[in-house]
Design an enzyme around this catalytic site. Structure first.
Site, PDB file in Angstrom:
ATOM      1  N   ARG A 128       0.859  -1.193   0.000  1.00  0.00           N
ATOM      2  CA  ARG A 128       0.000   0.000   0.000  1.00  0.00           C
ATOM      3  C   ARG A 128       0.889   1.234   0.000  1.00  0.00           C
ATOM      4  O   ARG A 128       1.696   1.420   0.889  1.00  0.00           O
ATOM      5  CB  ARG A 128      -0.940   0.026   1.214  1.00  0.00           C
ATOM      6  CG  ARG A 128      -2.188   0.906   0.973  1.00  0.00           C
ATOM      7  CD  ARG A 128      -3.022   1.084   2.237  1.00  0.00           C
ATOM      8  NE  ARG A 128      -2.274   1.822   3.219  1.00  0.00           N
ATOM      9  CZ  ARG A 128      -2.307   1.585   4.541  1.00  0.00           C
ATOM     10  NH1 ARG A 128      -3.068   0.620   5.016  1.00  0.00           N
ATOM     11  NH2 ARG A 128      -1.577   2.298   5.359  1.00  0.00           N
ATOM     12  N   GLU A 148       4.557   7.130   2.628  1.00  0.00           N
ATOM     13  CA  GLU A 148       5.405   5.949   2.806  1.00  0.00           C
ATOM     14  C   GLU A 148       4.891   4.820   1.929  1.00  0.00           C
ATOM     15  O   GLU A 148       3.752   4.830   1.471  1.00  0.00           O
ATOM     16  CB  GLU A 148       5.411   5.488   4.269  1.00  0.00           C
ATOM     17  CG  GLU A 148       4.038   5.050   4.749  1.00  0.00           C
ATOM     18  CD  GLU A 148       4.075   4.048   5.890  1.00  0.00           C
ATOM     19  OE1 GLU A 148       5.146   3.473   6.163  1.00  0.00           O
ATOM     20  OE2 GLU A 148       3.023   3.816   6.494  1.00  0.00           O
ATOM     21  N   ASN A 150       4.266   0.807   2.084  1.00  0.00           N
ATOM     22  CA  ASN A 150       4.154  -0.309   3.029  1.00  0.00           C
ATOM     23  C   ASN A 150       4.258  -1.645   2.322  1.00  0.00           C
ATOM     24  O   ASN A 150       3.560  -1.881   1.327  1.00  0.00           O
ATOM     25  CB  ASN A 150       2.806  -0.243   3.746  1.00  0.00           C
ATOM     26  CG  ASN A 150       2.708   0.955   4.656  1.00  0.00           C
ATOM     27  OD1 ASN A 150       3.378   1.025   5.683  1.00  0.00           O
ATOM     28  ND2 ASN A 150       1.883   1.926   4.270  1.00  0.00           N
ATOM     29  N   SER A 155      -3.294  -2.825   5.902  1.00  0.00           N
ATOM     30  CA  SER A 155      -4.656  -3.056   6.387  1.00  0.00           C
ATOM     31  C   SER A 155      -5.666  -2.114   5.742  1.00  0.00           C
ATOM     32  O   SER A 155      -5.321  -1.245   4.955  1.00  0.00           O
ATOM     33  CB  SER A 155      -4.688  -2.928   7.907  1.00  0.00           C
ATOM     34  OG  SER A 155      -4.187  -1.669   8.274  1.00  0.00           O
ATOM     35  N   LYS A 323      11.972   2.596   6.251  1.00  0.00           N
ATOM     36  CA  LYS A 323      11.973   4.033   5.953  1.00  0.00           C
ATOM     37  C   LYS A 323      13.324   4.456   5.339  1.00  0.00           C
ATOM     38  O   LYS A 323      13.380   5.355   4.510  1.00  0.00           O
ATOM     39  CB  LYS A 323      11.705   4.838   7.230  1.00  0.00           C
ATOM     40  CG  LYS A 323      10.407   4.451   7.980  1.00  0.00           C
ATOM     41  CD  LYS A 323       9.191   5.010   7.308  1.00  0.00           C
ATOM     42  CE  LYS A 323       7.899   4.900   8.114  1.00  0.00           C
ATOM     43  NZ  LYS A 323       7.345   3.567   8.327  1.00  0.00           N
ATOM     44  N   LYS A 383      11.579  10.044  11.410  1.00  0.00           N
ATOM     45  CA  LYS A 383      10.992   8.698  11.446  1.00  0.00           C
ATOM     46  C   LYS A 383      12.018   7.616  11.766  1.00  0.00           C
ATOM     47  O   LYS A 383      13.061   7.544  11.123  1.00  0.00           O
ATOM     48  CB  LYS A 383      10.362   8.356  10.090  1.00  0.00           C
ATOM     49  CG  LYS A 383       9.234   9.272   9.670  1.00  0.00           C
ATOM     50  CD  LYS A 383       8.546   8.736   8.415  1.00  0.00           C
ATOM     51  CE  LYS A 383       7.467   9.684   7.941  1.00  0.00           C
ATOM     52  NZ  LYS A 383       6.795   9.169   6.736  1.00  0.00           N
ATOM     53  N   GLU A 387       6.862   0.461  11.888  1.00  0.00           N
ATOM     54  CA  GLU A 387       5.595   0.441  11.164  1.00  0.00           C
ATOM     55  C   GLU A 387       4.440   0.510  12.152  1.00  0.00           C
ATOM     56  O   GLU A 387       4.610   0.219  13.327  1.00  0.00           O
ATOM     57  CB  GLU A 387       5.454  -0.874  10.392  1.00  0.00           C
ATOM     58  CG  GLU A 387       6.382  -1.017   9.209  1.00  0.00           C
ATOM     59  CD  GLU A 387       6.222   0.105   8.224  1.00  0.00           C
ATOM     60  OE1 GLU A 387       5.085   0.544   7.981  1.00  0.00           O
ATOM     61  OE2 GLU A 387       7.251   0.558   7.698  1.00  0.00           O
ATOM     62  N   GLY A 388       3.284   0.858  11.633  1.00  0.00           N
ATOM     63  CA  GLY A 388       2.071   0.686  12.427  1.00  0.00           C
ATOM     64  C   GLY A 388       1.605   1.922  13.166  1.00  0.00           C
ATOM     65  O   GLY A 388       0.626   1.886  13.902  1.00  0.00           O
ATOM     66  N   ARG A 469      -8.108   7.424   4.340  1.00  0.00           N
ATOM     67  CA  ARG A 469      -8.236   7.540   5.804  1.00  0.00           C
ATOM     68  C   ARG A 469      -8.188   9.009   6.162  1.00  0.00           C
ATOM     69  O   ARG A 469      -7.413   9.770   5.577  1.00  0.00           O
ATOM     70  CB  ARG A 469      -7.052   6.853   6.499  1.00  0.00           C
ATOM     71  CG  ARG A 469      -7.212   5.382   6.708  1.00  0.00           C
ATOM     72  CD  ARG A 469      -5.970   4.800   7.333  1.00  0.00           C
ATOM     73  NE  ARG A 469      -4.786   5.147   6.553  1.00  0.00           N
ATOM     74  CZ  ARG A 469      -3.545   5.001   6.990  1.00  0.00           C
ATOM     75  NH1 ARG A 469      -3.307   4.546   8.194  1.00  0.00           N
ATOM     76  NH2 ARG A 469      -2.524   5.322   6.211  1.00  0.00           N
TER      77      ARG A 469
HETATM   78  P1  ADP Z   1       3.871   4.247   9.832  1.00  0.00           P
HETATM   79  O1  ADP Z   1       4.663   3.254   9.049  1.00  0.00           O
HETATM   80  O2  ADP Z   1       4.065   4.114  11.294  1.00  0.00           O
HETATM   81  O3  ADP Z   1       2.425   4.279   9.417  1.00  0.00           O
HETATM   82  P2  ADP Z   1       4.101   6.816   8.447  1.00  0.00           P
HETATM   83  O4  ADP Z   1       5.295   7.194   7.687  1.00  0.00           O
HETATM   84  O5  ADP Z   1       2.902   6.429   7.670  1.00  0.00           O
HETATM   85  O6  ADP Z   1       4.530   5.666   9.485  1.00  0.00           O
HETATM   86  O7  ADP Z   1       3.718   7.982   9.434  1.00  0.00           O
HETATM   87  C1  ADP Z   1       2.570   7.923  10.253  1.00  0.00           C
HETATM   88  C2  ADP Z   1       1.659   9.107  10.014  1.00  0.00           C
HETATM   89  O8  ADP Z   1       2.386  10.326  10.194  1.00  0.00           O
HETATM   90  C3  ADP Z   1       1.081   9.213   8.606  1.00  0.00           C
HETATM   91  O9  ADP Z   1      -0.083   8.436   8.482  1.00  0.00           O
HETATM   92  C4  ADP Z   1       0.799  10.705   8.499  1.00  0.00           C
HETATM   93  O10 ADP Z   1      -0.431  11.034   9.146  1.00  0.00           O
HETATM   94  C5  ADP Z   1       1.940  11.320   9.299  1.00  0.00           C
HETATM   95  N1  ADP Z   1       3.065  11.673   8.391  1.00  0.00           N
HETATM   96  C6  ADP Z   1       4.106  10.888   8.062  1.00  0.00           C
HETATM   97  N2  ADP Z   1       4.952  11.503   7.213  1.00  0.00           N
HETATM   98  C7  ADP Z   1       4.431  12.717   6.987  1.00  0.00           C
HETATM   99  C8  ADP Z   1       4.841  13.852   6.202  1.00  0.00           C
HETATM  100  N3  ADP Z   1       5.957  13.835   5.480  1.00  0.00           N
HETATM  101  N4  ADP Z   1       4.041  14.948   6.209  1.00  0.00           N
HETATM  102  C9  ADP Z   1       2.911  14.981   6.935  1.00  0.00           C
HETATM  103  N5  ADP Z   1       2.478  13.961   7.712  1.00  0.00           N
HETATM  104  C10 ADP Z   1       3.218  12.837   7.741  1.00  0.00           C
HETATM  105 MG    MG Z   2       3.932   2.011   7.461  1.00  0.00          MG
HETATM  106 MG    MG Z   3       1.675   4.809   7.589  1.00  0.00          MG
END
Ligand code: ADP
Ligand code: MG
Ligand code: MG
Length: 493
Positions: A128, A148, A150, A155, A323, A383, A387-388, A469
């Protein structure tokens, strides 16, 4: 481009809609278990009352780049394995507790395999790719930027289809106003069936490869999974459309409940002697999936990896979603190297989805990033390799956090530019409460790819629907299960 405002509802209408929405959700399985649940009693999943406006061209761009991204990650795993392993080896030294453990499990599985090669060459990716619209580009058409990619346990593919059906039902029922949205404006994600189709396709290749008529798919799940209905809908699609049964086991249960045949490493369910064609991980993506019983759970991962069943994902495919890899893949030369036959047009589409991501190492780029992190933290998110949800460090918290750890550890993090998505005043419904707040949305595009992880070569590469979402714009993160967010659907304009 302009879009219609959200439908207007009186307070009385609102409570009527809330009842329609709740009962449709319960009747059709748009549900989750609440905390501390009993098996017999589910609750409606948090959703929006209305679909959220999303620019059609941006949506289409995200859909259009998916197969290139699928190929990028699988080519990395299959055709650039040595380089991937080099990066993961480095990363493992900084993140011993998790990346290191995944890599150790991979090495152990290889070491213990005949001729030091895993017996199953085929690998299934169910991915995803998550995006947000970036407002800073409001001058032209709003662009999508990648949050990101995945590669494990993605999910909400099933609840996404359901929320699309829910909004279409409310629209047809007239609660938004007579024909407020056209069919074309309210697409329904086909993810339930397409995710199941990809598992079925892997099952069918396994059957041919092993000359067997009967096999089942093994879902690896978390104990007491509250989001199990999102997984069950895929299982129901597997059995209804493909007559394939699935069995659910936790990592803790693997050692006692499966059996691996010595001669060919085939995997069987002990109690029933059913042969497993595909192991589909909906658990195992974070430390908490292992921490309660590390020996048993990490060993389970090794047992499964060594087996002849096709893994979704394999350990290397899971690791390719870290990441750090995402940061490295923002470089044009590297993308071109991994996708040598990509057209210029597809390449520029793919690259246009990236914002700047920096390493925090001793390179020139890393030194610049360290400076930026302290001088302009408000522009960034930091970051770790996790994950998650719930793991990132945002804006003003970055300098303090970095100071609190040894500088040698900084390399285990990436520094990413923040995306500034537009806000919308949709309504969120959670249990029986309606919230009327600014929300921001994240679009996920599902993709599936069956490939040969040892020799390279792609058997099938597909799009598999989408997910929207949304979360309160006041919260940094938007986990639906964690309680910050909700499932939504696009209104394309
Ligand atoms: P995870 O793998 O834990 O889901 P993400 O990279 O998706 O990690 O980060 C979690 C959440 O943080 C994202 O769903 C988003 O809401 C916010 N986020 C992550 N990166 C960014 C970004 N570059 N700009 C704005 N919000 C972000
Ligand atoms: Mg993720
Ligand atoms: Mg995410």
């Amino acid at each position: 481009m302009s879009y219609k405002p959200f439908p207007e509802l009186t307070k009385a209408d609102e409570s009527k809609v809330s009842e329609l929405l709740s009962q449709w959700s319960l009747a059709n399985g748009l549900v989750m278990y609440p905390p501390n649940f009993k098996t017999y009693s589910a609750a409606i999943a948090p959703t929006t009352l209305f679909p959220t406006p999303f620019p059609r061209s941006a949506f289409q761009n995200a859909v259009d780049v998916q197969q290139s991204f699928n190929e990028l990650y699988t080519n990395l795993v299959a055709n650039h394995k040595e380089w991937l392993i080099e990066v993961i080896t480095q990363l493992s030294q900084h993140d011993v507790g998790f990346t290191g453990k995944l890599f150790e499990a991979y090495n152990k599985a290889v070491e213990e395999s005949p001729n030091k090669e895993l017996v199953q060459p085929l690998s299934l990716g169910v991915f995803r790719n998550d995006f947000m619209i970036d407002n800073q580009e409001a001058s032209s058409t709003p662009g999508i930027k990648q949050i990101e990619f995945n590669t494990v346990s993605v999910s909400f593919g099933a609840l996404s289809t359901k929320v699309g059906q829910l909004h279409n039902y409310l629209n047809k029922f007239g609660v938004y106003g007579k024909n407020y949205y056209s069919n074309d404006e309210l697409p329904i994600s086909t993810s339930i069936d397409e995710l199941a189709d990809s598992l079925a396709e892997a099952d069918s290749h396994y059957k041919k490869q092993q000359s067997v008529d009967d096999s089942i798919i093994l879902f690896i799940v978390q104990p007491n999974e509250r989001n199990c209905f999102d997984q069950r809908h895929i299982e129901y699609s597997l059995i209804n459309n493909h007559s394939i049964k699935s069995v659910r086991l936790t990592l803790e249960e693997i050692e006692s409940q499966v059996e691996v045949r010595n001669s060919d490493q085939k995997l069987f369910i002990k109690a029933t002697s059913e042969e497993v064609s595909v192991v589909y991980f909906r658990s195992g993506y974070g430390p908490s999936d292992y921490d309660l019983n590390p020996e048993l759970t990490w060993n389970a991962r090794v047992i499964l990896e060594k087996s002849a069943a096709i893994k979704c994902p394999s350990l290397l495919t899971q690791l390719s979603g870290s990441k750090k890899i995402q940061q490295i893949l923002t470089k044009k030369e590297i993308v071109k190297k991994i996708l040598p036959s990509i057209t210029e047009e597809d390449l520029s589409k793919l690259l246009s989805t990236f914002v700047a991501i920096y390493p925090l190492d001793d390179t020139e780029e890393g030194k610049l990033a360290k400076k930026l992190a302290f001088e302009h933290p408000e522009r960034f998110v930091l970051k770790p390799q996790r994950e998650g949800g719930g793991n990132n460090i945002y804006k003003a918290n970055i300098p303090g956090f970095l100071k609190s750890i040894d500088e040698k550890e900084w390399d285990a993090y990436i520094l990413m530019e923040l995306i500034n998505p537009p806000t919308h005043k949709n309504k969120l419904i959670r249990n029986d409460e309606i919230y009327n707040e600014d929300i921001v949305s994240e679009l996920g595009i599902f993709g599936t790819i069956l490939f040969d992880e040892q020799k390279g070569g792609i058997i099938s590469n597909k799009n598999a629907g989408f997910l929207l979402r949304s979360k309160f714009s006041s919260s940094d993160e938007g986990g639906v299960a964690a309680g910050f967010g909700c499932v939504d659907n696009v209104y394309l304009y």
